[in-house]
Motif scaffolding. Structure first.
Motif, PDB file in Angstrom:
ATOM      1  N   GLU A  51       0.819  -1.210   0.000  1.00 38.30           N
ATOM      2  CA  GLU A  51       0.000   0.000   0.000  1.00 38.30           C
ATOM      3  C   GLU A  51       0.847   1.252   0.000  1.00 38.30           C
ATOM      4  OE1 GLU A  51      -2.420  -0.478   3.399  1.00 38.30           O
ATOM      5  OE2 GLU A  51      -3.728  -2.008   2.474  1.00 38.30           O
ATOM      6  N   THR A  54       5.821   2.651  -4.292  1.00 43.28           N
ATOM      7  CA  THR A  54       5.777   3.400  -5.544  1.00 43.28           C
ATOM      8  C   THR A  54       6.226   2.457  -6.654  1.00 43.28           C
ATOM      9  OG1 THR A  54       6.251   5.516  -4.466  1.00 43.28           O
ATOM     10  CG2 THR A  54       6.696   5.347  -6.838  1.00 43.28           C
ATOM     11  N   ARG A  80      -8.197  -1.960 -11.893  1.00 45.01           N
ATOM     12  CA  ARG A  80      -8.406  -2.015 -10.441  1.00 45.01           C
ATOM     13  C   ARG A  80      -9.082  -3.320 -10.018  1.00 45.01           C
ATOM     14  NH1 ARG A  80      -9.974   3.726 -11.212  1.00 45.01           N
ATOM     15  NH2 ARG A  80      -8.230   4.999 -10.476  1.00 45.01           N
ATOM     16  N   GLY A 104      -2.497   5.374 -16.600  1.00 46.47           N
ATOM     17  CA  GLY A 104      -1.511   5.758 -15.607  1.00 46.47           C
ATOM     18  C   GLY A 104      -0.587   6.815 -16.147  1.00 46.47           C
ATOM     19  N   ILE A 125       4.426   5.483 -10.448  1.00 50.72           N
ATOM     20  CA  ILE A 125       3.108   5.766  -9.880  1.00 50.72           C
ATOM     21  C   ILE A 125       3.050   5.186  -8.474  1.00 50.72           C
ATOM     22  CG2 ILE A 125       2.112   3.684 -10.905  1.00 50.72           C
ATOM     23  CD1 ILE A 125      -0.549   5.205 -11.097  1.00 50.72           C
ATOM     24  N   LYS A 126       2.431   5.948  -7.568  1.00 51.91           N
ATOM     25  CA  LYS A 126       2.262   5.459  -6.202  1.00 51.91           C
ATOM     26  C   LYS A 126       1.141   4.431  -6.143  1.00 51.91           C
ATOM     27  CE  LYS A 126       3.951   9.609  -3.857  1.00 51.91           C
ATOM     28  NZ  LYS A 126       3.615  10.669  -2.867  1.00 51.91           N
ATOM     29  N   GLU A 128      -0.896   3.823  -3.731  1.00 51.24           N
ATOM     30  CA  GLU A 128      -2.137   4.329  -3.161  1.00 51.24           C
ATOM     31  C   GLU A 128      -2.944   5.117  -4.189  1.00 51.24           C
ATOM     32  OE1 GLU A 128      -0.967   6.749   0.112  1.00 51.24           O
ATOM     33  OE2 GLU A 128       0.088   8.230  -1.130  1.00 51.24           O
ATOM     34  N   ASP A 129      -2.262   5.703  -5.206  1.00 57.01           N
ATOM     35  CA  ASP A 129      -2.980   6.413  -6.250  1.00 57.01           C
ATOM     36  C   ASP A 129      -3.664   5.461  -7.231  1.00 57.01           C
ATOM     37  OD1 ASP A 129      -2.170   8.793  -5.152  1.00 57.01           O
ATOM     38  OD2 ASP A 129      -0.446   9.035  -6.509  1.00 57.01           O
ATOM     39  N   MET A 130      -3.190   4.210  -7.255  1.00 59.33           N
ATOM     40  CA  MET A 130      -3.795   3.226  -8.158  1.00 59.33           C
ATOM     41  C   MET A 130      -5.110   2.692  -7.593  1.00 59.33           C
ATOM     42  SD  MET A 130      -0.347   1.126  -9.263  1.00 59.33           S
ATOM     43  CE  MET A 130      -1.100   0.236 -10.627  1.00 59.33           C
ATOM     44  N   ARG A 131      -5.314   2.839  -6.268  1.00 61.73           N
ATOM     45  CA  ARG A 131      -6.546   2.426  -5.587  1.00 61.73           C
ATOM     46  C   ARG A 131      -6.901   0.954  -5.881  1.00 61.73           C
ATOM     47  NH1 ARG A 131     -11.030   6.764  -6.925  1.00 61.73           N
ATOM     48  NH2 ARG A 131     -10.085   6.623  -8.985  1.00 61.73           N
TER      49      ARG A 131
END
Length: 833
Positions: A51, A54, A80, A104, A125-126, A128-131
């Motif tokens: 979580e 990166t 997702r 992305g 990409i982080k 947490e930003d990918m959810r």
């Protein structure tokens, strides 16, 4: 519950400091494994994704067109929603699955690329930003788009994500193959130079040995000398930051496994003894290699193959040294020698060959590696076996069987992955054996291309995804057997990485194959032993094995003359019966023809050395027959067979028929002969075994009998005596008349008172009388008297035996034809007949 991360191996350089920039390189990459690819993915990092992680994706763009490439964009896409079933992984990897729809990060090329030029890229990409949701495997794609936004190339990969609750780890046991197709026909002739290349540091078998040994002490080439060039100074701050981030994300470098063994991952080596024998032969002495002809062809029956001589291979010698060290003390299992098709051999009543394949396999491993293989584990061809094969292998000590999941299908109605181990009934009162079922989907994932950096990264992600999906299915105390294909050809980095991943991925726990045991719960997950129709159809055909049997018949004949009951062509026959020839009939036919020729040549090495025509100058005599054994290793016992085409004219006496010859030796057998009639007779010579079967072609030996013998000499002597008796009285009378004539002429010359007329008349009368007498004698003696030596009164009477070479006498015939009747004696002429 603590959050752990997924291992995603980093197989390329650290991402550039500017993640949104693409840097061009003037020199194109030359990598045959990725030639023609415009887009490659060379790393996905960090090692584990959680979580707080990166995600970084790096790779390379190459202009593979003939035009300049400008305004290109590299972008990341993902989904997702995780995969719900393992079967979806394969279709997605090939681009046939559902496409990820979430966009992305993206980056553009910093400058245009000329044809052949390449540029690196980096995307970040982080997590947490990918959810993303819970633990699972998520689709990930990298696109290369042109200036208009149209996609030019795409790479599909996977993102195992450690989120939410973690599943129980799955035990993983490794079978590490050191196998190949048979490389030799007969013991001295290799089918190609491929094996020597494969054993090098960059070769297939070289990479497998080094990666499986998991030791810095195992290497196949000398380490390069230390570089004297100054090493670049690393960015200390960036390095420290990256290390801190990875530790925070991983917990430790062992994937969160506190106290786990950081040493070698347990593996079981699976070897083909025939391959070890091939390598040992290549390393020990000069050998022959078929000259390449473009594609395998079956030589004509009497055609000699074109071969190239090779010196002992230093590469093979080094590989063997390292293998003896790397495999020392490690668990080793073997397939039957040359991976013989046991099912086909039993079906065709060739049980002795099946038995020889099993026994020779264990002996070869011991002789070459100096260690014993585990004979309690059996791995039939393609992991499939029928009940006859199971019973045969059980009788030879096998209690654990490596099988395909097609042989013991899962009973699960949910479509999950059943545990590898299951009880396997063997019949009778014997305790059940244990089946260890190989996960075929994992084998397929391991088999995908991995020799370039781009391929290796995608292959590593696929391995992580497959095993994560197995763990995500749930269940406790499950085991998966990872067995790459027998001809596995991985990249060195990928082969080493999958073993490290087995230790560091949080959902895997490596175990030794020998530690796996089956119980009732495990057995319930699998069905009964099944031999699929495709298994029976793929066996070596009866027609092919009948052709091999024709070669075996010649070998059996050759073996009958060997003194030590050896069978030097047994390994060659077993190589012809390899399951590898199921799918390569042309190469099988070529190997079979070469073995047949080698058997013929070996038998011909035990032979009679032909001699010249023999002249027998008397009634009896002896001849010497030279027999040679030109074999290099084998001692032979043979029988010499001789018969005359005409026993009435020339007969053969008693002689020593049986002889034993050591390698490279010759011997002479003396044979008595007896001639009854002069003339030419042919003796036929051949070599036979103890049962009278010919093992060589007949060698003709002409004999000319020219000796007269005692009887012929007696006849000649009697004929000469008769001739002397017939001619002697005539010669005496002629001599007496000549003397009387000389005496009369002397008396007349002494009478002085005699008138000349009277003398003339008297002389004429004597001449007439002498002429009458001469005519009468000529009528009795014939012309032979004219052949005398000139009528000289001093000649002895025996001078008549000369052959008419004198001049004509007085009153003789002037043509000299009287001498022709005695020019050649009848006796001498009859002697030569």
């Amino acid at each position: 519950m603590a959050t752990t991360a997924v291992l995603v191996p980093a197989l390329a350089a650290v991402a550039p400091a500017q993640p949104t920039a693409a840097t061009s390189a003037p020199v194109p990459r030359d990598d045959s494994a990725t030639s023609g690819q415009a887009l490659t993915v060379e790393s996905i990092s960090p090692r584990t994704v959680g979580e707080k992680s990166t995600v970084k994706v790096t790779g390379r763009v190459t202009n593979t067109t003939d035009d300049e490439l400008s305004s290109a964009t590299i972008r990341l896409r993902y989904s997702r929603y995780p995969f719900s079933d393992r079967s979806q992984l394969g279709s997605y990897a090939s681009g046939d699955g559902a496409q990820p729809q979430v966009s992305g990060p993206k980056t553009e090329l910093g400058k245009s690329l000329k044809p052949g030029q390449s540029a690196t890229y980096s995307l970040k990409i982080k997590a947490e930003d990918m959810r993303l949701g819970d633990f699972g495997v998520y689709p990930l794609a990298v696109d290369l788009a042109d200036a208009s936004g149209r996609t030019k190339d795409t790479r599909y990969t996977f993102l195992p994500y450690q989120g939410g609750s973690s599943p129980d780890p799955v035990d993983i046991a490794w079978l590490w193959p050191l196998m190949d197709d048979p490389q030799r026909a007969d013991d001295d002739t290799f089918l190609s130079d491929g094996l020597s290349t494969s054993l090098g540091s960059n070769g297939r078998l070289g990479r497998l040995l080094v990666a499986g040994a998991q030791s810095d002490d195992i290497a196949l080439e000398p380490s390069p000398p230390p570089s004297t060039a100054p090493r670049p100074t690393p960015d200390i701050e960036a390095t420290a930051k990256a290390t801190t981030e990875e530790k925070a994300e991983d917990g430790d470098d062992n994937g969160g496994k506190k106290g786990a063994d950081a040493g070698r991952v347990p593996i079981t080596w699976a070897v083909d003894p025939a391959l070890l024998g091939d390598i040992a032969r290549m390393s020990g002495d000069t050998y022959q290699v078929l000259q390449p002809t473009g594609k395998p062809t079956v030589p004509a029956e009497d055609a000699a193959p074109t071969t190239l001589s090779r010196d002992p291979s230093p590469t093979a010698q080094q590989w063997l040294r390292q293998a003896r060290t790397g495999l020392d003390g490690a668990p080793i299992i073997t397939v039957p020698y040359a991976n013989a098709d046991i099912a086909a051999l039993l079906r065709q009543d060739l049980r002795k060959d099946a038995e020889a394949a099993v026994s020779l396999g264990g002996e070869t491993v011991k002789n070459v590696l100096g260690t014993d293989a585990d004979t309690t584990v059996a791995w039939p061809a393609d992991g499939l076996m029928n009940s006859a094969t199971r019973d045969f292998l059980s009788e030879r000590g096998a209690t654990r069987f490596i099988l395909s999941d097609a042989a013991l299908p899962s009973r699960s109605t949910r479509g999950g992955t059943a545990t590898a181990q299951a009880a396997l009934p063997v019949g009778g009162d014997e305790p059940d054996a244990t089946a260890l079922v190989v996960d075929s989907e994992l084998s397929n994932a391991l088999a995908q291309p991995s020799r370039s950096a781009g391929d290796a990264a995608l292959a590593s992600q696929r391995f992580a995804a497959e095993t994560a999906m197995i763990a995500a299915e749930g269940g406790t105390d499950r085991t998966v057997v990872a067995a790459p294909p027998r001809d596995w050809n991985p990249g060195a980095d990928f082969a080493a990485d999958v073993l490290r991943s087995s230790e560091k991925l949080p959902w895997l726990d490596p175990v030794a194959l020998g530690d796996i045991e089956a119980d009732a719960t495990d057995t319930a997950q699998r069905g009964q032993l099944t031999y699929p129709t495709k298994g029976a159809r793929s066996e070596l055909s009866g027609t092919y094995l009948e052709q091999v049997d024709e070669v075996r018949k010649d070998i059996r004949l050759f073996n009958t003359i060997l003194t030590d009951d050896s069978d030097p062509f047994r390994p060659a026959i077993l190589r012809l019966e390899s399951a590898a020839w199921r799918d390569d009939k042309t190469m099988a036919a070529q190997a079979r023809a070469l073995v047949a020729r080698a058997v013929t040549l070996s038998r011909e090495d035990v032979h009679i050395i032909p001699g010249e025509t023999v002249t027998l100058a008397s009634k009896t005599g002896k001849i010497g027959v030279l027999v040679a054994n030109d074999l290099d290793k084998e001692t032979v016992t043979v029988n010499l067979s001789i018969y005359s085409e005409n026993n009435e004219r020339l007969s053969v006496g008693k002689y020593k028929k049986e002889m034993t010859l050591r390698p490279g030796r010759k011997t002479t057998v003396y044979v008595p002969l007896s001639a009854r009639i002069n003339g030419r007779t042919v003796l036929n010579l051949s070599l036979q075994n103890a049962d009278g079967e010919p093992i060589s072609e007949e060698v003709p030996l002409p004999v000319n009998a020219t000796g007269l013998g005692t009887q012929a000499l007696l006849i000649s002597a009697v004929g000469a005596l008769i001739l002397v008796i017939a001619l002697a009285p005539r010669a005496l009378r002629r001599w007496a008349r000549k003397r009387a004539g000389r005496a009369g002429r002397a008396g007349r010359a002494g009478r002085a008172g005699r008138s000349p007329d009277a003398e003339s008349a008297g002389a004429a009368g004597e001449a007439d009388g002498a002429g009458d007498r001469a005519a009468g004698e000529g009528a009795d003696a014939g012309d032979g008297t004219d052949g005398g030596p000139g009528g000289d009164g001093d000649d002895a009477p025996g001078s008549m035996q000369h052959n008419g070479r004198g001049s004509p006498s007085e009153g003789g015939r002037p043509d000299g034809s009287a001498g022709s009747g005695t020019a050649t004696t009848g006796d001498r002429a009859s002697d030569q007949s």
